[in-house]
Scaffold this motif. Structure first.
Motif, PDB file in Angstrom:
ATOM      1  N   ARG A 149      -1.234   5.402  15.897  1.00 16.99           N
ATOM      2  CA  ARG A 149      -2.367   5.869  16.693  1.00 16.99           C
ATOM      3  C   ARG A 149      -3.647   5.792  15.864  1.00 16.99           C
ATOM      4  N   VAL A 150      -4.673   5.206  16.434  1.00 17.34           N
ATOM      5  CA  VAL A 150      -5.959   5.119  15.737  1.00 17.34           C
ATOM      6  C   VAL A 150      -6.453   6.509  15.352  1.00 17.34           C
ATOM      7  N   GLU A 151      -6.265   7.492  16.234  1.00 20.71           N
ATOM      8  CA  GLU A 151      -6.735   8.850  15.965  1.00 20.71           C
ATOM      9  C   GLU A 151      -6.075   9.436  14.725  1.00 20.71           C
ATOM     10  N   VAL A 152      -4.809   9.112  14.520  1.00 25.03           N
ATOM     11  CA  VAL A 152      -4.087   9.615  13.347  1.00 25.03           C
ATOM     12  C   VAL A 152      -4.568   8.905  12.086  1.00 25.03           C
ATOM     13  N   ILE A 153      -4.739   7.599  12.163  1.00 23.79           N
ATOM     14  CA  ILE A 153      -5.252   6.858  11.012  1.00 23.79           C
ATOM     15  C   ILE A 153      -6.634   7.375  10.614  1.00 23.79           C
ATOM     16  N   LYS A 154      -7.485   7.632  11.599  1.00 18.34           N
ATOM     17  CA  LYS A 154      -8.819   8.185  11.305  1.00 18.34           C
ATOM     18  C   LYS A 154      -8.702   9.519  10.571  1.00 18.34           C
ATOM     19  N   ALA A 155      -7.772  10.354  11.007  1.00 15.08           N
ATOM     20  CA  ALA A 155      -7.610  11.683  10.406  1.00 15.08           C
ATOM     21  C   ALA A 155      -7.043  11.612   8.990  1.00 15.08           C
ATOM     22  N   LEU A 156      -6.457  10.473   8.619  1.00 11.71           N
ATOM     23  CA  LEU A 156      -5.908  10.306   7.271  1.00 11.71           C
ATOM     24  C   LEU A 156      -6.964   9.906   6.248  1.00 11.71           C
ATOM     25  N   GLU A 157      -8.175   9.656   6.703  1.00 11.40           N
ATOM     26  CA  GLU A 157      -9.218   9.214   5.780  1.00 11.40           C
ATOM     27  C   GLU A 157      -9.393  10.238   4.658  1.00 11.40           C
TER      28      GLU A 157
END
Length: 302
Positions: A149-157
């Motif tokens: 999920r893009v949202e999860v990848i973003k939150a991993l920043e």
């Protein structure tokens, strides 16, 4: 369709209606396993110094590979079937996981290599926070199928230094046929674009960036030409690992398209395309060298 804000991935409430991966199964993992096959606590199959990752990730001593159990993909040929789909492994706490990260560092690992981490993200984030407070400094590798999920990848920043991202297929129908996900290519393109936005192309000096892996499959099931064109359209500086070591394990043995190893011509065709597009990276040819591992004595007292 999201029960908890993804801004704080260490919030374990995410697991009460799990939406960590694109399957969005919304299972309460405190009582029931998700489609990934994982329950509440993090589950680990093995922790080793792994000399088979890309050379800068392995260094002289190897990458500190943490193999997590479970997976959102269900690849019929997966060489890690025992822990990815059959659940082999042992549950541990966030504190024990943090200790494992520190032990990997003490053992001389070049990087911390998180293999199939997605179902375990909240615990990994907690463990990284604990480990960093205690002196953990290794570059963190997020080793993924790219079905994210893009949202999860973003939150991993801020937590991930290096994304080691597969492109398995460039045709959704093959994703469904061979990995039981209906929208693999659609999801993967968006996820990889976000990974690239965060870290850019891989920079060995900074030990940061995106590396894309392509496992060449028989009869062009991998769609490697299209995958390479996608990478080149993002940035020709992105490093590519072009892998030739496919073996038809498990259900693949009965499939008419992927029931054999690839031919020399199939691999060279993919390599020619990589050269034509002016991309660079690594060829992975020697399976024996690729899988050289050494166990890490990771257990420690809290």
């Amino acid at each position: 369709m999201e029960s908890v804000e993804l801004k704080s991935l260490s919030n374990l409430e995410i697991l009460e209606s799990c939406t960590l991966c694109p399957r969005m199964c919304q299972v309460d993992r405190r009582t029931t396993k998700g489609i990934c096959g994982v329950g509440y606590l993090p589950k680990v199959s093995n922790i080793v110094l792994h000399k088979g990752e890309e050379p800068p990730l392995s260094g002289e001593n190897g990458a500190g590979a943490v193999f997590f159990s479970g997976c959102q993909m269900k690849c019929i040929y997966c060489q890690n079937m025992g822990f990815s789909q059959k659940g082999v492994g042992f549950e541990i706490s966030a504190e024990e996981l943090a200790c494992a990260f520190l032990r990997v560092q003490e053992a001389g690992a070049q990087t911390l290599d998180l293999v199939t981490p997605t179902p375990h993200i909240p615990w990994i984030v907690k463990a990284l926070d604990i480990a960093r407070e205690r002196g953990f400094k290794l570059p963190v590798v997020y080793n993924t199928s790219s079905y994210e999920r893009v949202e999860v990848i973003k939150a991993l920043e801020g937590y991930v230094d290096i994304y080691l991202a597969d492109i398995r297929y460039t045709d959704n129908s093959y994703g469904m046929q061979y990995s039981k996900v209906p929208d693999y290519w659609d999801v993967t393109q968006k996820a990889i674009r976000e990974m690239y936005r965060q870290v850019g192309p891989f920079d060995e000096e900074k030990m940061r960036g995106l590396i894309v892996r392509i496992l060449v499959l028989p009869n062009n099931v991998s769609g490697h030409d299209r995958a390479l064109e996608f990478i080149a359209s993002l940035d020709k500086k992105i490093s590519v690992a072009l892998m030739s070591q496919y073996i038809p394990h498990f259900g693949a043995k009965q499939d008419e398209l992927i029931n054999r190893k690839i031919t020399k011509d199939e691999y060279e065709s993919a390599l020619d395309k990589l050269i034509e597009l002016d991309l660079d990276g690594w060829m992975q040819l020697d399976e024996k060298e690729r899988v050289t591992t050494f166990p890490v004595d990771w257990r420690c007292r809290i």
